[in-house]
Design a protein around this motif. Structure first.
Motif, PDB file in Angstrom:
ATOM      1  N   ALA A  30      10.546   8.718   1.097  1.00  0.00           N
ATOM      2  CA  ALA A  30      11.665   8.615   0.159  1.00  0.00           C
ATOM      3  C   ALA A  30      12.821   7.825   0.780  1.00  0.00           C
ATOM      4  CB  ALA A  30      12.136  10.001  -0.267  1.00  0.00           C
ATOM      5  N   ALA A  31      13.126   8.101   2.034  1.00  0.00           N
ATOM      6  CA  ALA A  31      14.213   7.385   2.711  1.00  0.00           C
ATOM      7  C   ALA A  31      13.887   5.900   2.852  1.00  0.00           C
ATOM      8  CB  ALA A  31      14.479   8.008   4.077  1.00  0.00           C
ATOM      9  N   LEU A  32      12.634   5.590   3.196  1.00  0.00           N
ATOM     10  CA  LEU A  32      12.235   4.191   3.335  1.00  0.00           C
ATOM     11  C   LEU A  32      12.318   3.481   1.985  1.00  0.00           C
ATOM     12  CD1 LEU A  32      11.179   1.808   4.954  1.00  0.00           C
ATOM     13  CD2 LEU A  32       8.853   2.700   4.584  1.00  0.00           C
ATOM     14  N   VAL A  33      11.821   4.097   0.934  1.00  0.00           N
ATOM     15  CA  VAL A  33      11.871   3.493  -0.396  1.00  0.00           C
ATOM     16  C   VAL A  33      13.331   3.227  -0.780  1.00  0.00           C
ATOM     17  CG1 VAL A  33      11.449   3.914  -2.856  1.00  0.00           C
ATOM     18  CG2 VAL A  33       9.654   4.414  -1.170  1.00  0.00           C
ATOM     19  N   HIS A  34      14.198   4.171  -0.520  1.00  0.00           N
ATOM     20  CA  HIS A  34      15.621   4.014  -0.829  1.00  0.00           C
ATOM     21  C   HIS A  34      16.210   2.801  -0.103  1.00  0.00           C
ATOM     22  CE1 HIS A  34      19.689   5.244  -1.873  1.00  0.00           C
ATOM     23  NE2 HIS A  34      20.012   5.026  -0.620  1.00  0.00           N
ATOM     24  N   VAL A  35      15.898   2.661   1.165  1.00  0.00           N
ATOM     25  CA  VAL A  35      16.406   1.527   1.951  1.00  0.00           C
ATOM     26  C   VAL A  35      15.843   0.207   1.417  1.00  0.00           C
ATOM     27  CG1 VAL A  35      16.339   0.451   4.247  1.00  0.00           C
ATOM     28  CG2 VAL A  35      16.865   2.876   4.024  1.00  0.00           C
ATOM     29  N   ILE A  36      14.563   0.190   1.095  1.00  0.00           N
ATOM     30  CA  ILE A  36      13.935  -1.037   0.570  1.00  0.00           C
ATOM     31  C   ILE A  36      14.583  -1.437  -0.755  1.00  0.00           C
ATOM     32  CG2 ILE A  36      11.794  -1.991  -0.378  1.00  0.00           C
ATOM     33  CD1 ILE A  36      10.324  -0.283   1.772  1.00  0.00           C
ATOM     34  N   GLU A  37      14.906  -0.464  -1.576  1.00  0.00           N
ATOM     35  CA  GLU A  37      15.549  -0.758  -2.869  1.00  0.00           C
ATOM     36  C   GLU A  37      16.895  -1.455  -2.682  1.00  0.00           C
ATOM     37  OE1 GLU A  37      13.855   2.829  -5.714  1.00  0.00           O
ATOM     38  OE2 GLU A  37      15.514   3.274  -4.341  1.00  0.00           O
ATOM     39  N   ARG A  38      17.569  -1.160  -1.588  1.00  0.00           N
ATOM     40  CA  ARG A  38      18.896  -1.729  -1.348  1.00  0.00           C
ATOM     41  C   ARG A  38      18.874  -2.951  -0.436  1.00  0.00           C
ATOM     42  NH1 ARG A  38      19.114   2.097  -3.971  1.00  0.00           N
ATOM     43  NH2 ARG A  38      20.692   3.387  -4.814  1.00  0.00           N
ATOM     44  N   TYR A  40      16.215  -3.926   3.027  1.00  0.00           N
ATOM     45  CA  TYR A  40      15.837  -3.501   4.372  1.00  0.00           C
ATOM     46  C   TYR A  40      16.352  -4.530   5.378  1.00  0.00           C
ATOM     47  CZ  TYR A  40      12.816  -1.503   7.996  1.00  0.00           C
ATOM     48  OH  TYR A  40      12.336  -0.900   9.135  1.00  0.00           O
ATOM     49  N   THR A  41      17.118  -4.091   6.375  1.00  0.00           N
ATOM     50  CA  THR A  41      17.748  -5.031   7.301  1.00  0.00           C
ATOM     51  C   THR A  41      17.138  -5.070   8.696  1.00  0.00           C
ATOM     52  OG1 THR A  41      19.397  -3.384   7.943  1.00  0.00           O
ATOM     53  CG2 THR A  41      19.976  -4.877   6.131  1.00  0.00           C
ATOM     54  N   ARG A  84       6.795   0.173  -5.659  1.00  0.00           N
ATOM     55  CA  ARG A  84       6.217  -0.980  -6.367  1.00  0.00           C
ATOM     56  C   ARG A  84       7.312  -1.801  -7.049  1.00  0.00           C
ATOM     57  NH1 ARG A  84       2.320   2.996  -7.695  1.00  0.00           N
ATOM     58  NH2 ARG A  84       0.323   2.585  -6.706  1.00  0.00           N
ATOM     59  N   ALA A  85       8.275  -1.131  -7.658  1.00  0.00           N
ATOM     60  CA  ALA A  85       9.358  -1.830  -8.348  1.00  0.00           C
ATOM     61  C   ALA A  85      10.261  -2.584  -7.371  1.00  0.00           C
ATOM     62  CB  ALA A  85      10.183  -0.842  -9.174  1.00  0.00           C
ATOM     63  N   ALA A  86      10.397  -2.081  -6.168  1.00  0.00           N
ATOM     64  CA  ALA A  86      11.289  -2.685  -5.164  1.00  0.00           C
ATOM     65  C   ALA A  86      10.586  -3.715  -4.290  1.00  0.00           C
ATOM     66  CB  ALA A  86      11.891  -1.586  -4.291  1.00  0.00           C
ATOM     67  N   THR A  87       9.298  -3.935  -4.545  1.00  0.00           N
ATOM     68  CA  THR A  87       8.524  -4.858  -3.725  1.00  0.00           C
ATOM     69  C   THR A  87       7.776  -5.851  -4.601  1.00  0.00           C
ATOM     70  OG1 THR A  87       6.652  -3.310  -3.668  1.00  0.00           O
ATOM     71  CG2 THR A  87       8.224  -3.189  -1.828  1.00  0.00           C
ATOM     72  N   VAL A  88       7.225  -6.855  -3.944  1.00  0.00           N
ATOM     73  CA  VAL A  88       6.460  -7.899  -4.617  1.00  0.00           C
ATOM     74  C   VAL A  88       5.054  -7.900  -4.025  1.00  0.00           C
ATOM     75  CG1 VAL A  88       6.282 -10.402  -4.954  1.00  0.00           C
ATOM     76  CG2 VAL A  88       8.527  -9.299  -4.911  1.00  0.00           C
ATOM     77  N   ASP A  89       4.063  -7.954  -4.874  1.00  0.00           N
ATOM     78  CA  ASP A  89       2.680  -8.026  -4.413  1.00  0.00           C
ATOM     79  C   ASP A  89       2.394  -9.443  -3.927  1.00  0.00           C
ATOM     80  OD1 ASP A  89      -0.044  -7.974  -3.984  1.00  0.00           O
ATOM     81  OD2 ASP A  89      -0.555  -7.228  -5.967  1.00  0.00           O
ATOM     82  N   ASP A  90       2.036  -9.566  -2.649  1.00  0.00           N
ATOM     83  CA  ASP A  90       1.631 -10.875  -2.124  1.00  0.00           C
ATOM     84  C   ASP A  90       0.275 -10.777  -1.443  1.00  0.00           C
ATOM     85  OD1 ASP A  90       2.113  -9.731   0.349  1.00  0.00           O
ATOM     86  OD2 ASP A  90       3.409 -11.340   1.052  1.00  0.00           O
ATOM     87  N   ASP A  91      -0.479  -9.731  -1.780  1.00  0.00           N
ATOM     88  CA  ASP A  91      -1.801  -9.467  -1.219  1.00  0.00           C
ATOM     89  C   ASP A  91      -1.772  -9.368   0.297  1.00  0.00           C
ATOM     90  OD1 ASP A  91      -4.470  -8.790  -1.592  1.00  0.00           O
ATOM     91  OD2 ASP A  91      -5.140 -10.849  -1.246  1.00  0.00           O
ATOM     92  N   GLY A  92      -0.624  -8.993   0.838  1.00  0.00           N
ATOM     93  CA  GLY A  92      -0.496  -8.795   2.275  1.00  0.00           C
ATOM     94  C   GLY A  92      -0.266 -10.052   3.073  1.00  0.00           C
ATOM     95  N   TYR A  93      -0.050 -11.168   2.398  1.00  0.00           N
ATOM     96  CA  TYR A  93       0.096 -12.430   3.122  1.00  0.00           C
ATOM     97  C   TYR A  93       1.239 -12.362   4.133  1.00  0.00           C
ATOM     98  CZ  TYR A  93       0.892 -17.214   4.391  1.00  0.00           C
ATOM     99  OH  TYR A  93       1.085 -18.350   5.133  1.00  0.00           O
ATOM    100  N   ALA A  94       2.435 -11.958   3.700  1.00  0.00           N
ATOM    101  CA  ALA A  94       3.600 -11.963   4.584  1.00  0.00           C
ATOM    102  C   ALA A  94       3.431 -10.973   5.738  1.00  0.00           C
ATOM    103  CB  ALA A  94       4.863 -11.661   3.788  1.00  0.00           C
ATOM    104  N   ARG A 111       2.297  -5.561  -0.057  1.00  0.00           N
ATOM    105  CA  ARG A 111       3.530  -5.833  -0.795  1.00  0.00           C
ATOM    106  C   ARG A 111       4.643  -6.117   0.215  1.00  0.00           C
ATOM    107  NH1 ARG A 111       2.718  -4.541  -5.952  1.00  0.00           N
ATOM    108  NH2 ARG A 111       4.938  -4.618  -6.404  1.00  0.00           N
ATOM    109  N   ARG A 112       5.621  -6.892  -0.203  1.00  0.00           N
ATOM    110  CA  ARG A 112       6.796  -7.141   0.631  1.00  0.00           C
ATOM    111  C   ARG A 112       8.035  -6.820  -0.186  1.00  0.00           C
ATOM    112  NH1 ARG A 112       9.717 -10.825  -1.340  1.00  0.00           N
ATOM    113  NH2 ARG A 112       8.895 -12.642  -2.402  1.00  0.00           N
ATOM    114  N   PRO A 113       9.135  -6.453   0.467  1.00  0.00           N
ATOM    115  CA  PRO A 113      10.348  -6.114  -0.288  1.00  0.00           C
ATOM    116  C   PRO A 113      10.814  -7.254  -1.190  1.00  0.00           C
ATOM    117  CG  PRO A 113      10.552  -5.390   1.974  1.00  0.00           C
ATOM    118  CD  PRO A 113       9.296  -6.224   1.897  1.00  0.00           C
ATOM    119  N   ARG A 114      11.244  -6.884  -2.366  1.00  0.00           N
ATOM    120  CA  ARG A 114      11.787  -7.850  -3.330  1.00  0.00           C
ATOM    121  C   ARG A 114      13.126  -8.392  -2.819  1.00  0.00           C
ATOM    122  NH1 ARG A 114      10.219  -8.565  -8.339  1.00  0.00           N
ATOM    123  NH2 ARG A 114       9.007  -6.653  -8.377  1.00  0.00           N
ATOM    124  N   ILE A 115      13.982  -7.510  -2.298  1.00  0.00           N
ATOM    125  CA  ILE A 115      15.275  -7.905  -1.739  1.00  0.00           C
ATOM    126  C   ILE A 115      15.076  -8.076  -0.232  1.00  0.00           C
ATOM    127  CG2 ILE A 115      17.663  -7.225  -1.319  1.00  0.00           C
ATOM    128  CD1 ILE A 115      17.471  -5.470  -3.841  1.00  0.00           C
TER     129      ILE A 115
END
Length: 140
Positions: A30-38, A40-41, A84-94, A111-115
């Protein structure tokens, strides 16, 4: 099937650094998802390390008593949806450029973070730029 305490101990014996509880793993996810939504630095290796909290839940789910699974499934699914909403599916490329990807059933690794911000942005954007063809280049 095993109790939460038995699963925590078993996974610790299999190499996890401590005998986590389901609550600890869910709270970490939950904490990781929260950070990814805002945004991840931290750097890429910290990010890939952080994703392992979801791996722990995946492994635990295969071993836990059905009653415990039922108690936590709705909350984990809601967190997964937020991830899923906070990330982008790139099939693991990144992430695959920095870390060996686990099997396809561990979908969160593909998936990689959207932001993208900070060190993670620098790392993942450098991979994306390498993937793009150079401007002005024509065929082989």
């Amino acid at each position: 099937m095993a109790t939460e305490t038995e699963v925590g101990a078993l996974l610790h014996q299999r190499g996890w650094r401590t005998a986590f509880t389901v609550a600890e793993a869910v709270n970490t996810w939950a904490a990781l998802v929260h950070v990814i939504e805002r945004g991840y630095t931290d750097e890429i290796h910290e990010y890939t390390n952080d994703l392992y909290c979801r791996n722990w839940l995946h492994e635990a789910w295969l071993l836990l008593d059905e009653h415990i699974v039922q108690l936590w499934t709705q909350q984990i699914e809601a967190l997964d949806d937020r991830y899923r909403a906070a990330t982008v599916d790139d099939d693991g490329y990144a992430l695959g450029q920095f870390h060996k990807l686990p099997g396809p059933d561990l979908w969160w690794w593909r998936r990689r973070p959207r932001i993208l911000t900070g060190e993670l942005e620098r790392s993942l954007c450098s991979v994306q730029q390498e993937k793009r063809p150079a401007a002005g280049r024509s065929g082989p």
